[in-house]
Scaffold this active site. Structure first.
Site, mmCIF file in Angstrom:
data_model
loop_
_atom_site.group_PDB
_atom_site.id
_atom_site.type_symbol
_atom_site.label_atom_id
_atom_site.label_comp_id
_atom_site.label_asym_id
_atom_site.label_seq_id
_atom_site.Cartn_x
_atom_site.Cartn_y
_atom_site.Cartn_z
ATOM 1 N N ARG A 1 -8.644 0.707 10.342
ATOM 2 C CA ARG A 1 -8.757 1.945 9.568
ATOM 3 C C ARG A 1 -9.135 3.103 10.509
ATOM 4 N NH1 ARG A 1 -7.319 4.351 4.827
ATOM 5 N NH2 ARG A 1 -9.051 5.253 3.663
ATOM 6 N N THR B 1 2.121 5.670 2.421
ATOM 7 C CA THR B 1 1.640 4.336 2.814
ATOM 8 C C THR B 1 2.735 3.280 2.625
ATOM 9 O OG1 THR B 1 -0.585 4.993 2.158
ATOM 10 C CG2 THR B 1 -0.253 2.664 2.500
ATOM 11 N N SER C 1 -10.953 3.335 1.182
ATOM 12 C CA SER C 1 -9.533 3.096 0.932
ATOM 13 C C SER C 1 -9.360 2.289 -0.351
ATOM 14 C CB SER C 1 -8.964 2.302 2.109
ATOM 15 O OG SER C 1 -7.664 1.872 1.823
ATOM 16 N N SER C 2 -8.115 2.218 -0.797
ATOM 17 C CA SER C 2 -7.774 1.320 -1.915
ATOM 18 C C SER C 2 -6.854 0.193 -1.442
ATOM 19 C CB SER C 2 -7.046 2.094 -3.013
ATOM 20 O OG SER C 2 -7.869 3.084 -3.534
ATOM 21 N N GLY D 1 0.243 3.024 -2.721
ATOM 22 C CA GLY D 1 0.128 3.607 -4.058
ATOM 23 C C GLY D 1 -1.238 4.187 -4.363
HETATM 24 N N1 GLU Z 1 -5.232 6.663 2.094
HETATM 25 C C1 GLU Z 1 -4.911 5.750 1.054
HETATM 26 C C2 GLU Z 1 -5.934 4.633 0.967
HETATM 27 O O1 GLU Z 1 -6.392 4.197 1.957
HETATM 28 C C3 GLU Z 1 -3.619 5.163 1.402
HETATM 29 C C4 GLU Z 1 -3.085 4.329 0.337
HETATM 30 C C5 GLU Z 1 -1.938 4.982 -0.355
HETATM 31 O O2 GLU Z 1 -1.908 6.171 -0.447
HETATM 32 O O3 GLU Z 1 -1.065 4.281 -0.812
HETATM 33 O O4 GLU Z 1 -6.265 4.185 -0.085
#
Ligand code: GLU
Length: 601
Positions: free
Chosen positions: A132, A415, A476-477, A498
């Site tokens: 990350r 992403t 993050s997700s 997503g």
């Molecule tokens: N920056 C987002 C995260 O880490 C990226 C994931 C996304 O946008 O799909 O959750």
């Protein structure tokens, strides 16, 4: 117009591109990827049809030996070739990652970062590699705020282009992509393939060209203002200042040279010396605080995954600084209390239960989740069955509200996620990003890559557990995950982009595969839903097994707000995964909502 006609002609005639790397092996299971008679020309598998609409079929692949599922045929092919040349899943993953950075430069790349969950077939252990991005040392919780505590706008030539946290120098965190891939190759790579073989597909595509897809064009259009205003990034990805058309061929020779330098010089070629200085100069020129020390000090972290079971299948996924794995497990733990196997997919009851579980997870996310190096996070509690049972007890047959602060609804679609399985049973699930489409919009002059805007994943609220601090990883997700059968043998590698839809999406796909025995592609295609602390059920109203009008009316009667998002929406992520049958059959699945394509042999 001329290009459009040329594209249609090419589509009708069977499109081919000269000199894009090696020919795919004829044993690859995708018919569209088979070599043409002329060894310098090969057919390209396209994610869209003759009407330039995304194809809904031909995304999956079946094999016995190895498989790759990525959000680009080019990347899956790069990985498959490494597997066929004798490389392992970790070698192939690096080839896929670098290739995605070339052909999907709006979703991920050298200036970004991500997470990987890996299964080592020899030790039977699962590990998380956290690459990350990290906040520069000089970052702090006030960095984007004006005197009134409001978020400042980033301006260029008098034009407001977005918040300071999402575009320009102060949106950039120290990238981890190259450190992550180098760590992977050094610690898990095989000797069967050379570094040059791993980097070559990405280098060839950057030099010789690849085709602009419908998704690429969507990203060019949605991010156009920033691309046009920010100089170098527009030089790279606009055609005389205008978006490229679907079917145009794009090259990026600077990026090819950069990739070769990393192939030759490893991590140091990126994090020290001229390349590092060029990144620092580009970011500081746009108001950023990234330094040579930040780059030199970047550290990959190897972490224990969070894990739990769903109906005796073991799920391994990401611990913080991603919230994704914890909430994936929390959601499945809550759902386990319902008889989901006998509940029809996307019926009112089905959607209601998921919606309540999502809202609970988002309440906990806002309250607790942040980089564990900076905050106490009650991981054991959030992933325990007892805690899920206590949350389940709060669910009624009406739409509920759960304690939460900081509700957020990220609408960006960036992403990318991919999965690899090799002949020895090693597995990789990797999700990587530069955050928003084309990241900070700062491209590094002469080097052909874009810096992330991952700082936007911190909360702008200085009181939040996830506020910005020097050296901290933004929340993050992302949730690349590995699932094992009840007997402990490997079942699935899966992930999705997503934004905050990531873990809700993965929960739906895993639940459908386990409770209904759906095939991976079927589970990916099936219409998705989403909800969060804003109490609004978003759903796909068309496509496979979409909720009926009656189900939606029932949900409204239960007190749910609902929003129809249409069919096959980028909003709901782009899942790539590979399942392993009990007889060893590999099934690669890829998402028609984006450009996904699985290949297997
Ligand atoms: N920056 C987002 C995260 O880490 C990226 C994931 C996304 O946008 O799909 O959750």
């Amino acid at each position: 117009m001329k290009k459009y006609i040329a594209l249609l002609m090419a589509l009708v005639m069977g499109l081919s591109v000269a000199g894009c790397g090696q020919s795919a092996s004829s044993s690859a299971s995708s018919e569209a990827a088979s070599s043409s008679a002329d060894s310098n020309e090969e057919e390209v598998w396209l994610p869209y049809d003759e009407n330039l609409q995304k194809k809904k079929d031909d995304r999956d692949a079946t094999g016995k030996t190895g498989a790759v599922a990525a959000c680009s045929w080019y990347a899956s092919k790069a990985g498959l070739e490494i597997l066929q040349e004798g490389g392992n899943a970790f070698d192939a993953a690096a080839a896929v990652a670098y290739t995605l950075g070339v052909v999907e430069p709006y979703f991920s790349g050298l200036g970004g970062g991500g997470f990987m969950t890996i299964y080592n077939a020899e030790t039977k252990e699962v590990e998380v590699i956290d690459f990350r991005e990290i906040a520069p040392a000089a970052a702090n919780a006030q960095i984007w705020l004006d005197e009134a505590g409001e978020m400042k706008q980033f301006e260029k030539d008098g034009q407001k282009l977005g918040t300071m946290s999402s575009i320009g120098g102060l949106s950039v965190a120290t990238p981890g992509e190259v450190a992550g891939m180098e760590y992977l190759l050094e610690n898990y790579g095989s000797d069967a393939v050379t570094r040059q073989q791993i980097f070559q597909p990405a280098i060839d595509l950057a030099n010789n060209g690849y085709l602009v897809t419908a998704t690429f064009k969507e990203e060019l259009e949605s991010e156009y203002a920033g691309l046009a205003a920010m100089g170098e990034v527009g030089n790279l990805y606009l055609n005389d200042g205008m978006p490229y058309e679907v079917g145009d061929t794009l090259t990026n020779p600077d990026l090819a040279t950069t990739l070769q330098a990393i192939a030759d010089g490893g991590r140091d070629a990126f994090y020290t010396g001229d390349m590092a200085q060029a990144m620092v100069d580009a970011v500081q020129a746009e108001g950023g605080v990234l330094t040579m020390e930040d780059l030199a000090n970047y550290e990959v972290k190897v972490r224990e995954p969070v894990s739990s079971t769903y109906r005796d299948y073991t799920i391994y996924s990401l611990p913080p600084a991603s919230s994704g794995g914890t909430h994936l497990i929390e959601i499945l733990n809550i759902l386990e209390n319902f008889d989901m196997a006998n509940t029809e997919v996307n019926s009112a009851d089905y959607i209601h239960r998921f919606s309540e579980a999502f809202k609970i997870a988002f309440a906990d996310r806002a309250q607790y989740m942040a980089d564990t190096d900076f905050a106490e996070v009650p991981l054991a509690q959030l992933t325990s069955k007892d805690y899920a049972a206590s949350r389940y007890a709060q669910i009624t047959d009406q739409s509920g509200t759960y304690t939460a602060v900081d509700a957020e609804e990220l609408e960006h679609y960036a992403t990318t996620s991919f999965s690899v399985v090799d002949q020895w049973g090693n597995m990789v699930a990797c999700t990587q990003t530069i955050n928003y489409g084309f990241g900070s919009k700062i491209a590094v002059p002469g080097y052909g890559f874009i810096m992330n805007d991952e700082m936007d994943d911190f909360s702008a609220n200085p009181e939040s557990v996830n506020c910005a601090e020097g050296g901290k990883r933004p929340l993050s997700s992302m949730s690349p995950s590995i699932v094992l059968y009840p007997d402990g043998s490997p079942f699935l590698t899966i992930g999705s982009p997503g934004a905050t839809r990531i873990f809700p999406t993965i929960a739906q796909v895993i639940q459908r595969m386990i409770d209904y025995g759906m095939d991976i592609q079927e589970a990916i295609d099936c219409a998705r839903i989403y909800d969060n602390a804003q109490n609004n059920v978003c759903y796909e109203s068309d496509g496979v097994d979409a909720p009926s009008a009656e189900a939606i009316a029932q949900l409204q009667a239960m007190g749910h707000e609902v929003t129809d998002k249409g069919a096959w929406q980028l909003f709901f992520g782009g899942v790539q995964g590979i399942s392993i049958g009990k007889d060893g059959t590999l099934r690669g699945g890829a998402d028609p909502r984006r450009d996904g394509k699985a290949l297997a042999y």
